[in-house]
Design a protein around this motif. Sequence first.
Motif, PDB file in Angstrom:
ATOM      1  N   ASP A   5      -1.173   9.848   6.647  1.00  0.00           N
ATOM      2  CA  ASP A   5      -1.841   9.296   5.465  1.00  0.00           C
ATOM      3  C   ASP A   5      -2.970   8.335   5.868  1.00  0.00           C
ATOM      4  OD1 ASP A   5      -2.260   8.876   2.721  1.00  0.00           O
ATOM      5  OD2 ASP A   5      -0.928   7.147   2.661  1.00  0.00           O
ATOM      6  N   ASN A   6      -3.861   8.060   4.930  1.00  0.00           N
ATOM      7  CA  ASN A   6      -4.916   7.037   5.048  1.00  0.00           C
ATOM      8  C   ASN A   6      -5.994   7.364   6.076  1.00  0.00           C
ATOM      9  OD1 ASN A   6      -2.086   5.304   4.563  1.00  0.00           O
ATOM     10  ND2 ASN A   6      -3.757   4.828   3.165  1.00  0.00           N
ATOM     11  N   PRO A  64       0.809  -1.235   0.000  1.00  0.00           N
ATOM     12  CA  PRO A  64       0.000   0.000   0.000  1.00  0.00           C
ATOM     13  C   PRO A  64       0.838   1.279   0.000  1.00  0.00           C
ATOM     14  CG  PRO A  64       0.059  -0.910   2.196  1.00  0.00           C
ATOM     15  CD  PRO A  64       0.845  -1.865   1.327  1.00  0.00           C
ATOM     16  N   ASP A 121       2.807   6.900   8.278  1.00  0.00           N
ATOM     17  CA  ASP A 121       2.155   6.070   7.252  1.00  0.00           C
ATOM     18  C   ASP A 121       2.328   4.592   7.615  1.00  0.00           C
ATOM     19  OD1 ASP A 121       0.758   5.524   4.953  1.00  0.00           O
ATOM     20  OD2 ASP A 121       2.478   5.726   3.618  1.00  0.00           O
TER      21      ASP A 121
HETATM   22 MG    MG Z   1      -0.449   5.143   3.297  1.00  0.00          MG
END
Ligand code: MG
Length: 194
Positions: free
Chosen positions: A138-139, A19, A112
């Motif tokens: 992130d995410n 990912p 991350d």
């Molecule tokens: Mg990520």
Amino acid sequence: MVRVRIEEIEEYARVNNVPIMLKDGIEFLTNYIKENNIKHILEIGSAIGYSAIKMALVDDDIKVTTIERDKVRYDIALKNIDDFNLNNRINIILGDALEIDIDEKFDLIFIDAAKSQYIKFFEKFDKNLISGGKIVTDNLSFHGLVEDDSKTNNRNTKQLVRKIRNYIDYLKKNENYETKFYELGDGVAISIKK
Ligand code: MG
Ligand code: SAH
């Protein structure tokens, strides 16, 4: 001579379900690094080195320290970093970020890694961030599930969604930081330390 193309790393990630950051997310991040003249970066979660390499390529005097706990990914990251001749500017550490102590200060920290531990990463590495420094996470959208988790019935997934919502709340309430949320990539936040 550079011995690998960035597209090959993207292709490897796609085929092997690694990912890595989404295209518009990494573009946003590298532009941000350029515009804010960021030179010293800590990354939690290297995977195969893709985002570390992209960030290091923004400018010749950028240094990245990045932590990865998965040995297989770490080995691939090492090779990719070496193929880009970035050994002298990217320092990759094998281990669990929650168990590794770093003394240095950074002007940007990129979180991350395991989504269930975002608050722990944030609190642990706060001491490594200069005043005015940035924490990028992130995410935060988690494929749209954070906005709408009716798309899944999986208990673990629902639990993770709860943790991410909890982290978003934590960022909003954290008075030592000013956080902005961006609906790009898989959901990105930038928290600026006051
Ligand atoms: Mg990520
Ligand atoms: N930043 C990368 C993608 C990272 S994927 C890129 O965009 O190219 C998330 C990675 O974090 C995984 O490889 C996982 O093994 C690692 N990870 C998760 N929890 C971690 C922890 N506590 N310490 C170190 N690495 C961790």
